[in-house]
Design a protein around this motif. Structure first.
Motif, PDB file in Angstrom:
ATOM      1  N   MET A   1       0.832  -1.192   0.000  1.00  0.00           N
ATOM      2  CA  MET A   1       0.000   0.000   0.000  1.00  0.00           C
ATOM      3  C   MET A   1       0.871   1.248   0.000  1.00  0.00           C
ATOM      4  O   MET A   1       1.858   1.323   0.713  1.00  0.00           O
ATOM      5  CB  MET A   1      -0.888   0.043   1.238  1.00  0.00           C
ATOM      6  CG  MET A   1      -1.966  -0.990   1.268  1.00  0.00           C
ATOM      7  SD  MET A   1      -3.182  -0.632   0.031  1.00  0.00           S
ATOM      8  CE  MET A   1      -4.619  -0.505   1.006  1.00  0.00           C
ATOM      9  N   LYS A   3       1.127   5.034   1.027  1.00  0.00           N
ATOM     10  CA  LYS A   3       0.553   5.993   1.968  1.00  0.00           C
ATOM     11  C   LYS A   3       0.565   7.383   1.337  1.00  0.00           C
ATOM     12  O   LYS A   3       1.596   7.851   0.848  1.00  0.00           O
ATOM     13  CB  LYS A   3       1.360   5.997   3.271  1.00  0.00           C
ATOM     14  CG  LYS A   3       0.917   7.019   4.277  1.00  0.00           C
ATOM     15  CD  LYS A   3      -0.373   6.610   4.921  1.00  0.00           C
ATOM     16  CE  LYS A   3      -0.720   7.587   6.048  1.00  0.00           C
ATOM     17  NZ  LYS A   3      -2.121   7.617   6.332  1.00  0.00           N
ATOM     18  N   LYS A   5      -0.692  11.335   2.266  1.00  0.00           N
ATOM     19  CA  LYS A   5      -1.213  12.176   3.347  1.00  0.00           C
ATOM     20  C   LYS A   5      -2.334  13.099   2.877  1.00  0.00           C
ATOM     21  O   LYS A   5      -3.220  13.447   3.645  1.00  0.00           O
ATOM     22  CB  LYS A   5      -0.102  12.980   4.004  1.00  0.00           C
ATOM     23  CG  LYS A   5       0.497  14.052   3.127  1.00  0.00           C
ATOM     24  CD  LYS A   5       1.514  14.891   3.871  1.00  0.00           C
ATOM     25  CE  LYS A   5       1.993  15.998   2.950  1.00  0.00           C
ATOM     26  NZ  LYS A   5       2.570  17.103   3.643  1.00  0.00           N
ATOM     27  N   THR A   7      -5.750  14.241   0.857  1.00  0.00           N
ATOM     28  CA  THR A   7      -7.016  13.605   0.525  1.00  0.00           C
ATOM     29  C   THR A   7      -7.123  13.509  -0.990  1.00  0.00           C
ATOM     30  O   THR A   7      -6.814  14.459  -1.706  1.00  0.00           O
ATOM     31  CB  THR A   7      -8.192  14.430   1.082  1.00  0.00           C
ATOM     32  OG1 THR A   7      -8.066  14.500   2.500  1.00  0.00           O
ATOM     33  CG2 THR A   7      -9.529  13.820   0.715  1.00  0.00           C
ATOM     34  N   MET A  20      -8.493   2.438  -3.680  1.00  0.00           N
ATOM     35  CA  MET A  20      -8.374   1.809  -2.360  1.00  0.00           C
ATOM     36  C   MET A  20      -7.612   0.485  -2.427  1.00  0.00           C
ATOM     37  O   MET A  20      -7.093   0.027  -1.421  1.00  0.00           O
ATOM     38  CB  MET A  20      -9.757   1.587  -1.744  1.00  0.00           C
ATOM     39  CG  MET A  20     -10.397   2.872  -1.264  1.00  0.00           C
ATOM     40  SD  MET A  20     -12.077   2.633  -0.625  1.00  0.00           S
ATOM     41  CE  MET A  20     -11.767   1.527   0.732  1.00  0.00           C
ATOM     42  N   SER A  21      -7.521  -0.098  -3.613  1.00  0.00           N
ATOM     43  CA  SER A  21      -6.823  -1.370  -3.749  1.00  0.00           C
ATOM     44  C   SER A  21      -5.306  -1.213  -3.640  1.00  0.00           C
ATOM     45  O   SER A  21      -4.602  -2.190  -3.407  1.00  0.00           O
ATOM     46  CB  SER A  21      -7.201  -2.064  -5.061  1.00  0.00           C
ATOM     47  OG  SER A  21      -6.671  -1.355  -6.169  1.00  0.00           O
ATOM     48  N   LEU A  23      -3.879   2.291  -2.506  1.00  0.00           N
ATOM     49  CA  LEU A  23      -3.530   3.488  -1.752  1.00  0.00           C
ATOM     50  C   LEU A  23      -4.058   3.425  -0.329  1.00  0.00           C
ATOM     51  O   LEU A  23      -5.182   2.967  -0.100  1.00  0.00           O
ATOM     52  CB  LEU A  23      -4.118   4.747  -2.410  1.00  0.00           C
ATOM     53  CG  LEU A  23      -3.554   5.204  -3.730  1.00  0.00           C
ATOM     54  CD1 LEU A  23      -4.272   6.469  -4.191  1.00  0.00           C
ATOM     55  CD2 LEU A  23      -2.062   5.460  -3.636  1.00  0.00           C
ATOM     56  N   ASP A  24      -3.265   3.913   0.596  1.00  0.00           N
ATOM     57  CA  ASP A  24      -3.704   4.126   1.968  1.00  0.00           C
ATOM     58  C   ASP A  24      -3.912   5.627   2.096  1.00  0.00           C
ATOM     59  O   ASP A  24      -2.965   6.380   2.347  1.00  0.00           O
ATOM     60  CB  ASP A  24      -2.637   3.628   2.944  1.00  0.00           C
ATOM     61  CG  ASP A  24      -3.014   3.868   4.395  1.00  0.00           C
ATOM     62  OD1 ASP A  24      -4.179   4.226   4.665  1.00  0.00           O
ATOM     63  OD2 ASP A  24      -2.127   3.702   5.255  1.00  0.00           O
ATOM     64  N   ALA A  25      -5.151   6.065   1.850  1.00  0.00           N
ATOM     65  CA  ALA A  25      -5.450   7.491   1.832  1.00  0.00           C
ATOM     66  C   ALA A  25      -6.928   7.715   2.108  1.00  0.00           C
ATOM     67  O   ALA A  25      -7.749   6.809   1.925  1.00  0.00           O
ATOM     68  CB  ALA A  25      -5.093   8.082   0.472  1.00  0.00           C
ATOM     69  N   GLU A  26      -7.242   8.931   2.517  1.00  0.00           N
ATOM     70  CA  GLU A  26      -8.638   9.334   2.604  1.00  0.00           C
ATOM     71  C   GLU A  26      -9.075   9.665   1.181  1.00  0.00           C
ATOM     72  O   GLU A  26      -8.415  10.449   0.485  1.00  0.00           O
ATOM     73  CB  GLU A  26      -8.786  10.560   3.498  1.00  0.00           C
ATOM     74  CG  GLU A  26     -10.204  11.026   3.626  1.00  0.00           C
ATOM     75  CD  GLU A  26     -10.336  12.234   4.538  1.00  0.00           C
ATOM     76  OE1 GLU A  26     -11.449  12.775   4.598  1.00  0.00           O
ATOM     77  OE2 GLU A  26      -9.344  12.645   5.164  1.00  0.00           O
TER      78      GLU A  26
END
Length: 80
Positions: A1, A3, A5, A7, A20-21, A23-26
């Protein structure tokens, strides 16, 4: 993943699921042209961009161009 920071702002749910598959993000979904009528979403985008910054990812078609420019204007103006 990976990351991120900031959005990530996308047009639709399908875009969000794909990102989402890996990335680790809002990730925030605008609902396409719905963003033009949704003042609550506009205020949320304004607050997010002021706090964390944002990455706008839209389609490369005419609709994506219009939405992208609208989102950039939201990020650069006062809250509604």
């Amino acid at each position: 993943m990976i990351k991120v920071k900031e959005t990530i702002i996308v047009e639709g749910e399908h875009d969000k699921k794909k990102l989402m598959s890996f990335l680790d993000a809002e990730i925030l979904v605008t609902g396409g042209f719905q963003i033009f009528r949704d003042n609550e979403m506009k205020n949320l985008i304004k607050r997010i961009t002021e706090k964390n910054g944002a990455v706008i990812l839209t389609d490369s078609d005419r609709a994506g161009f219009i939405i992208r420019n609208h989102l950039k204007n939201i990020a650069l103006t006062q809250a509604y």
